[in-house]
Enzyme design. Structure first.
Site, PDB file in Angstrom:
ATOM      1  CG  ASN A  96      -0.201   0.136   2.652  1.00  0.00           C
ATOM      2  OD1 ASN A  96       0.997  -0.244   2.700  1.00  0.00           O
ATOM      3  ND2 ASN A  96      -0.795   0.670   3.529  1.00  0.00           N
ATOM      4  CE  LYS A  97       3.662   1.321   4.364  1.00  0.00           C
ATOM      5  NZ  LYS A  97       4.205   1.507   5.631  1.00  0.00           N
TER       6      LYS A  97
END
Ligand SMILES: *Cc1c(COP(=O)(O)O)cnc(C)c1O
Length: 374
Positions: A185-186
């Protein structure tokens, strides 16, 4: 089921380039300890303006090795933010040090330098500010605190790739060990992974050794001159990282675009607090879009109702000191860090990713209006 497709909380951008570079690694037969590791490190270090970088298996592993590199050990105290992902506090415990919390700034939601200074004792060894939700912590103030009390600094930039400090320079290039995370998700992903950027070549040597079982680069594999770990990042993961570096500026711009769509759509939404804007050189590297609900709203109910309407959302983040492990181990209780606790009770992460369309943002905002009755 009558609704449009689910809008997820997060979604990585991956494509042919990742597949091609991973394919080359597979064909080479060298899946780890190969050339992709230093290639990825060099690209990353250059992007953030750091002299050195060490790739590691996760952000958590990077924080652990960074704390060891600045000398944190048994009985030390590490001052850090209670509004963070739990890893930034846990890593102190890995070294039998104690994470000491101080309250946050109500605007930026980052550790408040004055509160951090008030928490300094004769055992304090380091301060670990977190650039939460991608907004840069006030590093000039933390550096002043550190200088007054002889402390080291480790920066948790796991949410802050692309952010800039007040002086306009990229987060990660200030010389302190600064840690990035590459979970899916980064801003940039390698599946799992992390990077420590560094101003000191000596620290890089130490981290490179400790991520690899304590081996020195010039030693035979049987000789280990210190305690080490297996915190290596594979060449397969680094190949994904190299491809992601190619798309990084585009992905960051797309995140910023999604953020401004949200901001426009939510501007006149009564009672909702939005993420703080950039100020001067301090620029957010957009990671999540977190709003604070009005006080008294049943947040779990909002999450449930949004999901029924095809929209993922998540309470983000819970206060670390009030997690059961921290309460039991350290006797923390509600009321210790009131600003953090207020924010943690009300904050809600909305779907946010580079490929988000204008109509998806509109759907999220419409449904939020329905659920909140405004
Ligand atoms: C993601 C994250 C980390 C590290 O996460 P890993 O899953 O270990 O890569 C650390 N701190 C913060 C604030 C994070 O958001």
């Amino acid at each position: 089921m009558g609704y449009d497709a689910l809008i997820p909380l997060a979604q990585p951008v991956l494509g042919d380039l990742e597949a091609r570079l991973v394919g080359e690694v597979l064909q080479s037969g060298q899946l780890s300890l190969g050339p992709r590791v230093p290639d990825f490190e060099r690209l990353f270090a250059r992007r953030v303006g750091a002299p050195f970088a060490s790739a590691v298996s996760s952000g958590t592993a990077g924080l652990h090795l960074a704390l060891r590199a600045v000398g944190v050990s048994d009985g030390d105290e590490v001052i850090t933010s209670p509004l963070s992902f739990v890893a930034s506090a846990n890593v102190a415990l890995y070294e039998r040090a104690r994470p000491v919390f101080a309250d946050i700034d109500p605007i930026t939601l980052n550790l408040d330098p004055a509160a951090a200074e008030a928490a300094v004792t004769e055992r304090t060894r380091a301060v670990l500010p977190v650039h939460i939700f991608g907004f840069p912590a006030d590093m000039a103030s933390f550096e002043a605190v550190a200088a007054r009390h002889g402390l080291s600094i480790v920066e948790d930039a796991c949410e802050a790739l692309g952010a800039t400090y007040a002086d306009g320079k990229p987060v990660g290039g200030r010389g302190h060990p600064t840690v990035f995370g590459f979970y899916a998700n980064k801003q940039l992903t390698t599946g799992e992974g992390g990077m420590v950027t560094l101003g000191s070549g000596e620290m890089k040597t130490r981290i490179d050794s400790e991520r690899n079982q304590g081996r020195a680069p010039d030693m035979g594999w049987l000789d280990h001159d210190r305690l080490g770990f297996n915190y290596r990042l594979s060449d397969v993961a680094c190949a994904i990282g190299i491809a992601q570096m190619e798309r990084l500026e585009g992905m960051l711009a797309d995140r910023a675009r999604a953020a401004s769509l949200y901001r426009e759509a939510l501007e006149d939404f009564a009672g909702l607090e939005l993420p703080c804007g950039d100020r001067g050189g301090e620029k957010r590297g957009w990671f999540v879009f977190v709003v604070q609900l009005p006080r008294g709203v049943d947040r779990d109910g909002v999450v449930r109702q949004l999901l029924e309407r095809g929209i993922q959302s998540k309470p983000y983040l819970p206060a670390i000191h009030l997690m059961s492990f921290y309460r039991e181990r350290f006797g923390h209780r509600p009321g210790e860090f009131p600003i953090c606790e207020d924010v943690a009770e009300r904050s809600l992460a909305l779907p946010f990713f580079p490929g988000m369309s204008e109509s998806q943002v509109q759907r999220v905002v419409e449904q939020l209006r329905v659920v909140l009755g405004r």
